[in-house]
Design a protein around this motif. Sequence first.
Motif, PDB file in Angstrom:
ATOM      1  N   THR A   1       0.814  -1.224   0.000  1.00 23.27           N
ATOM      2  CA  THR A   1       0.000   0.000   0.000  1.00 23.27           C
ATOM      3  C   THR A   1       0.845   1.271   0.000  1.00 23.27           C
ATOM      4  O   THR A   1       0.333   2.335  -0.328  1.00 23.27           O
ATOM      5  CB  THR A   1      -0.941   0.021   1.221  1.00 23.27           C
ATOM      6  OG1 THR A   1      -0.148  -0.089   2.408  1.00 23.27           O
ATOM      7  CG2 THR A   1      -1.931  -1.133   1.158  1.00 23.27           C
TER       8      THR A   1
ATOM      9  N   ARG B   1       2.595  -1.303  -6.414  1.00 22.85           N
ATOM     10  CA  ARG B   1       1.689  -0.378  -5.745  1.00 22.85           C
ATOM     11  C   ARG B   1       0.257  -0.912  -5.827  1.00 22.85           C
ATOM     12  O   ARG B   1      -0.213  -1.302  -6.910  1.00 22.85           O
ATOM     13  CB  ARG B   1       1.762   0.979  -6.462  1.00 22.85           C
ATOM     14  CG  ARG B   1       1.226   2.150  -5.676  1.00 22.85           C
ATOM     15  CD  ARG B   1       1.126   3.419  -6.523  1.00 22.85           C
ATOM     16  NE  ARG B   1       2.329   3.742  -7.289  1.00 22.85           N
ATOM     17  CZ  ARG B   1       3.374   4.421  -6.811  1.00 22.85           C
ATOM     18  NH1 ARG B   1       3.376   4.831  -5.567  1.00 22.85           N
ATOM     19  NH2 ARG B   1       4.417   4.675  -7.579  1.00 22.85           N
TER      20      ARG B   1
ATOM     21  N   ASP C   1      -3.950  -1.166  -3.685  1.00 21.26           N
ATOM     22  CA  ASP C   1      -4.886  -0.659  -2.669  1.00 21.26           C
ATOM     23  C   ASP C   1      -4.828  -1.479  -1.398  1.00 21.26           C
ATOM     24  O   ASP C   1      -5.184  -1.011  -0.321  1.00 21.26           O
ATOM     25  CB  ASP C   1      -6.329  -0.721  -3.194  1.00 21.26           C
ATOM     26  CG  ASP C   1      -6.501   0.169  -4.402  1.00 21.26           C
ATOM     27  OD1 ASP C   1      -5.755   1.157  -4.503  1.00 21.26           O
ATOM     28  OD2 ASP C   1      -7.373  -0.138  -5.244  1.00 21.26           O
ATOM     29  N   LYS C   2      -4.440  -2.734  -1.551  1.00 22.60           N
ATOM     30  CA  LYS C   2      -4.341  -3.600  -0.374  1.00 22.60           C
ATOM     31  C   LYS C   2      -3.206  -4.592  -0.611  1.00 22.60           C
ATOM     32  O   LYS C   2      -2.842  -4.850  -1.767  1.00 22.60           O
ATOM     33  CB  LYS C   2      -5.659  -4.339  -0.143  1.00 22.60           C
ATOM     34  CG  LYS C   2      -6.120  -5.200  -1.287  1.00 22.60           C
ATOM     35  CD  LYS C   2      -7.404  -5.905  -0.871  1.00 22.60           C
ATOM     36  CE  LYS C   2      -8.099  -6.729  -1.931  1.00 22.60           C
ATOM     37  NZ  LYS C   2      -7.391  -7.268  -3.032  1.00 22.60           N
TER      38      LYS C   2
END
Length: 300
Positions: A17, A58, A60-61
């Motif tokens: 993240t 990279r 979101d989770k």
Amino acid sequence: MPASPAGQLRSIAIGVTDLDAAERFYTGTWNLESVARTGDAVYLRGSGSFHHILSLHRGDKPDVRNVTFSVASAEDLDAIAARTQANGGKLVAGPQPVEEPGGGTAVTIADPQGRVLRFVHGDERLDAAADDSRRRDAPERITHVVFNSSDVAVAQRFFEQALGFCLSDRTKIMAFMRCNSDHHSIALADSDADTLNHIAFVMPDLDAVMRGAGRMSDAGWPIEWGVGRHGPGNNVFSYFIGPDDFVIEYTADVLQVDDSYKTGGPSDWTWPAGRFDQWGVSKPPSDRIKQAQKKIRFIE
Ligand SMILES: [Fe+2]
């Protein structure tokens, strides 16, 4: 040993993240070295010759994007694709050129429980680290990845029949599987969900594991389990929880085996009450690590 087409465990690709913070940790404290980057990913090498052993993406989770093996021949890619489909897995892509640093030609599959595995041939090699001080304290490569499985028998059968792995040992809670002379490259842990248990980075020796544990402690990352010496595989261990709660292990002294290795069963691997390693110095795994070992899933 029956030849496995899987070759050698090379790398794991993980979603994080905070890419900058993860890179700082894996280079500045864990002691890998950045070797390539794209707009949203960083590729990190160890002191061995693989182009990279960890890539950070990279996201979101946190998740696992793939686990990659380096195979000996291009024919192995075709064999893996065919055997995957014949044994309940899914061919995701390839064989086709890899469009990311390290290159080569790869086939990507999903096993029956959704783990994305990639097999690459002709990927780039780097000179092993020449610098003694760097080699002394850097992970050389990833020596095993452990997966939790909602049905270990299903996963084990796939690794055996599609990918040619052998069972080295079965304990009450884990199946240790090999595809070369390392006692295990994959282990499958009985669980209620198909998640990542941990990633193990091999250090040159026990002292490097201990110095690494000290370096982690200095940087505010305490030992969550260990230091100790495991039963199956005989390796020394020290476990930590890294950024995004990935469970990571420094290890050394992994047992090397051949066809003469006698597969052990649960009754061969029991500890006296209160004992968690061969030496009798390790406390049990922390509650934090037990939770972290269940959190991270493969990308859908
Ligand atoms: Fe491990």
